[in-house]
Design an enzyme around this catalytic site. Sequence first.
Site, PDB file in Angstrom:
ATOM      1  N   GLU A  19       1.015  -1.293   0.395  1.00 15.45           N
ATOM      2  CA  GLU A  19       0.186  -0.432   0.092  1.00 15.45           C
ATOM      3  C   GLU A  19       0.950   1.497  -0.491  1.00 15.45           C
ATOM      4  OE1 GLU A  19      -3.866   2.568   2.296  1.00 15.45           O
ATOM      5  OE2 GLU A  19      -2.119   1.026   4.283  1.00 15.45           O
ATOM      6  N   GLU A  20       1.849   1.352   0.705  1.00 16.68           N
ATOM      7  CA  GLU A  20       2.432   2.416   1.061  1.00 16.68           C
ATOM      8  C   GLU A  20       3.929   2.338  -0.480  1.00 16.68           C
ATOM      9  OE1 GLU A  20       1.454   5.011   3.344  1.00 16.68           O
ATOM     10  OE2 GLU A  20       0.439   3.201   4.190  1.00 16.68           O
ATOM     11  N   HIS A 129       0.915   4.749  12.073  1.00 22.13           N
ATOM     12  CA  HIS A 129       2.389   4.073  11.528  1.00 22.13           C
ATOM     13  C   HIS A 129       2.768   4.965  12.781  1.00 22.13           C
ATOM     14  CE1 HIS A 129       0.945   4.019   6.975  1.00 22.13           C
ATOM     15  NE2 HIS A 129       0.131   4.555   7.988  1.00 22.13           N
TER      16      HIS A 129
END
Length: 154
Positions: A19-20, A129
Amino acid sequence: RIDPAKLTHKLILVWTTGEEGGLLGARAFAARSGAGLKRVYAIDTFVSSDTPLEQPMFAFAPLGQGAVLRGLDDGSVAPRAERDLVIRVAKANHIPLQLGTTHGSTDGSAIGAFGAPNLGLSWPGRYSHTPGEVLDLRDVDALTRLIAALALVP
């Protein structure tokens, strides 16, 4: 909590990675299956401003008050009919639900580009995060029940 015997339609559950790094897993799935989907529910955290240091004017979803339906984020806008469907299902099943707007997006934005409505379903969380992420298990339970109830909608 999803009983396959009660399903009247095909249900696809997908876990993606990367995703990141550019929605890599979601883009790969979308290229293969995106055009054939009726709707997409992307499950991800909702980074809430419910913290002692932030202002509650944006991205406010208090922990302990239910799952979050992302009405708007940087990657999608929940279509009114689909948003109303989720709200109706939550109410019918007595599932606490919050409607939120936030920055960022979910993996569903890569899949939604193929035409299926993309709705983000989330649990509200603090300090995303970081090593000290915080959530409320009541919200996770509400989200789990919402996913199971929505799975039965054709």
